[in-house]
Design an enzyme around this catalytic site. Structure first.
Site, mmCIF file in Angstrom:
data_model
loop_
_atom_site.group_PDB
_atom_site.id
_atom_site.type_symbol
_atom_site.label_atom_id
_atom_site.label_comp_id
_atom_site.label_asym_id
_atom_site.label_seq_id
_atom_site.Cartn_x
_atom_site.Cartn_y
_atom_site.Cartn_z
ATOM 1 N N CYS A 116 5.311 81.495 11.804
ATOM 2 C CA CYS A 116 6.535 81.468 11.165
ATOM 3 C C CYS A 116 6.452 79.725 9.955
ATOM 4 C CB CYS A 116 7.834 80.867 12.001
ATOM 5 S SG CYS A 116 8.001 82.305 13.040
ATOM 6 N N HIS A 251 13.202 77.254 8.278
ATOM 7 C CA HIS A 251 12.941 78.631 8.822
ATOM 8 C C HIS A 251 14.061 79.072 9.676
ATOM 9 C CE1 HIS A 251 10.965 81.681 10.804
ATOM 10 N NE2 HIS A 251 10.990 81.105 12.149
ATOM 11 N N ASN A 281 14.915 86.578 11.763
ATOM 12 C CA ASN A 281 13.964 85.912 11.891
ATOM 13 C C ASN A 281 12.835 86.699 11.324
ATOM 14 O OD1 ASN A 281 11.418 84.280 12.214
ATOM 15 N ND2 ASN A 281 11.884 83.742 14.366
HETATM 16 N N1 ACO Z 1 20.788 90.715 25.147
HETATM 17 C C1 ACO Z 1 21.760 90.535 26.253
HETATM 18 N N2 ACO Z 1 21.189 89.755 27.186
HETATM 19 C C2 ACO Z 1 19.830 89.299 26.833
HETATM 20 C C3 ACO Z 1 19.168 89.465 25.776
HETATM 21 C C4 ACO Z 1 19.597 90.321 25.052
HETATM 22 N N3 ACO Z 1 19.064 90.833 23.875
HETATM 23 N N4 ACO Z 1 17.873 88.947 26.072
HETATM 24 C C5 ACO Z 1 17.884 88.244 27.327
HETATM 25 N N5 ACO Z 1 19.316 88.349 27.846
HETATM 26 C C6 ACO Z 1 19.751 87.920 29.171
HETATM 27 C C7 ACO Z 1 18.606 87.519 29.817
HETATM 28 O O1 ACO Z 1 18.071 88.406 30.706
HETATM 29 C C8 ACO Z 1 19.211 86.487 30.927
HETATM 30 O O2 ACO Z 1 19.956 87.034 31.896
HETATM 31 P P1 ACO Z 1 19.966 86.533 33.230
HETATM 32 O O3 ACO Z 1 20.827 85.321 33.185
HETATM 33 O O4 ACO Z 1 20.881 87.851 34.070
HETATM 34 O O5 ACO Z 1 18.551 86.282 33.811
HETATM 35 C C9 ACO Z 1 20.313 85.824 29.900
HETATM 36 O O6 ACO Z 1 20.344 86.573 28.815
HETATM 37 C C10 ACO Z 1 19.791 84.447 29.431
HETATM 38 O O7 ACO Z 1 18.507 84.577 28.968
HETATM 39 P P2 ACO Z 1 17.702 83.365 28.369
HETATM 40 O O8 ACO Z 1 16.478 83.807 28.026
HETATM 41 O O9 ACO Z 1 17.930 82.127 29.160
HETATM 42 O O10 ACO Z 1 18.754 82.883 27.087
HETATM 43 P P3 ACO Z 1 18.880 81.752 26.088
HETATM 44 O O11 ACO Z 1 19.986 81.045 26.042
HETATM 45 O O12 ACO Z 1 17.807 80.757 26.241
HETATM 46 O O13 ACO Z 1 18.493 82.467 24.619
HETATM 47 C C11 ACO Z 1 16.926 82.695 22.979
HETATM 48 C C12 ACO Z 1 17.265 83.219 24.513
HETATM 49 C C13 ACO Z 1 17.932 83.366 21.888
HETATM 50 C C14 ACO Z 1 15.732 83.728 22.674
HETATM 51 C C15 ACO Z 1 16.826 81.245 22.997
HETATM 52 O O14 ACO Z 1 15.767 80.901 23.867
HETATM 53 C C16 ACO Z 1 16.012 80.795 21.670
HETATM 54 O O15 ACO Z 1 16.639 81.197 20.566
HETATM 55 N N6 ACO Z 1 14.964 80.392 21.748
HETATM 56 C C17 ACO Z 1 14.053 80.250 20.482
HETATM 57 C C18 ACO Z 1 13.281 81.457 20.133
HETATM 58 C C19 ACO Z 1 12.977 81.322 18.590
HETATM 59 O O16 ACO Z 1 13.617 80.764 17.673
HETATM 60 N N7 ACO Z 1 11.713 81.704 18.488
HETATM 61 C C20 ACO Z 1 10.958 81.861 17.209
HETATM 62 C C21 ACO Z 1 10.848 80.437 16.606
HETATM 63 S S1 ACO Z 1 9.046 80.354 16.444
HETATM 64 C C22 ACO Z 1 9.087 81.830 15.426
HETATM 65 O O17 ACO Z 1 9.947 82.011 14.605
HETATM 66 C C23 ACO Z 1 7.879 82.861 15.809
#
Ligand code: ACO
Length: 324
Positions: A116, A251, A281
């Site tokens: 990214c 980004h 993204n």
């Molecule tokens: N829809 C519904 N529920 C979901 C989904 C989905 N798509 N995905 C996960 N869940 C659930 C999980 O199973 C979990 O359920 P549980 O509590 O019953 O176990 C719950 O939602 C919370 O999951 P988390 O992974 O803890 O959710 P979080 O609040 O951390 O959000 C996210 C996840 C959006 C991926 C966040 O961590 C994030 O934005 N991280 C940064 C990722 C990023 O930006 N990456 C790219 C940067 S680098 C690049 O661009 C390659």
């Protein structure tokens, strides 16, 4: 000899026609909801490439749009850099395929892989060639088809990504009173974080392409601290501050990361260009897509001070400050 600057003279983008909304993902059987995706990431929809739309196809269209804005022809270009992690093939490079598709016969072309952060790395790299006389005009492209490497069975990652391409033309010009050009750039990487964001295959390991894997929370935690560090360094080395910025074009991975970074740096929210809601993204393509959006709707104008920044797998991260 007068100082050479890498000046942006054109900007363009291309998005595949097919738009997939969050609701459409849920309808396709992915256990998710519009509410969950919007609340956690700000993403409402993404563009998905058709079967014949490879990364070089998207990149070529974006590059042509950037050349059109610049009023230049392909023959004017002597350097093509394509930032991508989703090349058409292991080799030859996607950049050489774009070079051929545009009909460019001279100069040189290569891919740059920093996930990214690829576009920021590519701008910094092109700037080194242009400011030292190694090339005259560069096409700097970010192009991706992440829909091909996400695991559509993994709801924690597949909802986050989209396809697209963006490009700028940089031209070496003698620095003048306008102060236009790439003013500074700052790049970093730390390979110890490999396991937090990676693809589980490759030509030299599994012999397959592999699928994207991510520990979302870990990425989130690292992202805000690291990108603010490189942006502060860019401010320091250029003698500017957050107040001097006209636009902040980060980004586009996650609205919450973007807003937390802007707040930490004291960058006013109205200066932040956001396209993550429409594009998702798109990895290395996200910044040039956002630049092209802000350019075509009249926000970014000549003379504006624009900060770009990104973090990606590796981790790799960086920032560049551009007087447009
Ligand atoms: N829809 C519904 N529920 C979901 C989904 C989905 N798509 N995905 C996960 N869940 C659930 C999980 O199973 C979990 O359920 P549980 O509590 O019953 O176990 C719950 O939602 C919370 O999951 P988390 O992974 O803890 O959710 P979080 O609040 O951390 O959000 C996210 C996840 C959006 C991926 C966040 O961590 C994030 O934005 N991280 C940064 C990722 C990023 O930006 N990456 C790219 C940067 S680098 C690049 O661009 C390659």
């Amino acid at each position: 000899m007068a100082l050479l600057r890498s000046v942006v003279v054109g900007c363009g983008a291309y998005l595949p026609e097919t738009i997939v909304t969050n609701a459409a993902l849920a309808e396709r059987g992915i256990e998710t909801s519009d509410e969950w995706i919007v609340q956690r990431t700000g993403i409402r929809q993404r563009h998905i490439a058709g079967p014949d739309e490879t990364t070089s196809v998207l990149g070529t269209k974006a590059a042509q749009a950037a050349l059109d804005e610049a009023g230049l022809s392909p023959a004017d270009i002597d350097l093509v850099i394509c930032a991508t992690s989703t090349p058409d093939h292991t080799f030859p490079s996607t950049a050489t395929q774009i070079q051929a598709a545009l009909g460019i016969e001279g100069g040189f072309a290569f891919d740059l892989q920093a996930v990214c952060a690829g576009f920021v790395y590519a701008v910094a790299t092109a700037d080194r060639f242009l400011s030292t006389g190694g090339a005259k005009r560069a096409l700097v492209i970010g192009a991706e088809t992440f829909s091909r490497i996400v695991d559509w069975e993994d709801r924690t990652t597949c909802v986050l990504f989209g396809d697209g391409a963006g490009a700028i033309v940089l031209e070496a010009r003698e620095n003048d009173a306008s102060d236009r050009g790439v003013l500074t750039s700052c790049l970093r990487s730390d390979g110890r974080h490999r396991s937090k964001l990676y693809v589980d295959g490759g030509p030299g390991s599994t012999g397959t392409t592999g699928k994207l894997r991510m520990e979302g929370r870990e990425v989130f935690r690292f992202a805000v601290g690291s990108v603010t560090d490189v942006i502060e360094e860019a401010f320091r080395t250029s003698g500017t501050t957050a107040d001097d910025l006209t636009w902040f074009v980060p980004h586009q991975a996650n609205r919450r990361i973007i807003e937390a970074s802007a707040d930490k740096l004291g960058i006013a929210r109205e200066k932040v260009v956001l396209t993550v809601d429409r594009h998702g993204n798109t990895s290395a393509a996200s910044i040039p897509l956002a630049l092209a959006a802000a350019r075509s709707d009249g926000r970014i104008k000549e003379g504006d001070l624009v900060m770009i920044e990104a973090i990606g797998g590796g981790f790799t991260w960086g920032a560049a400050l551009i007087r447009w």
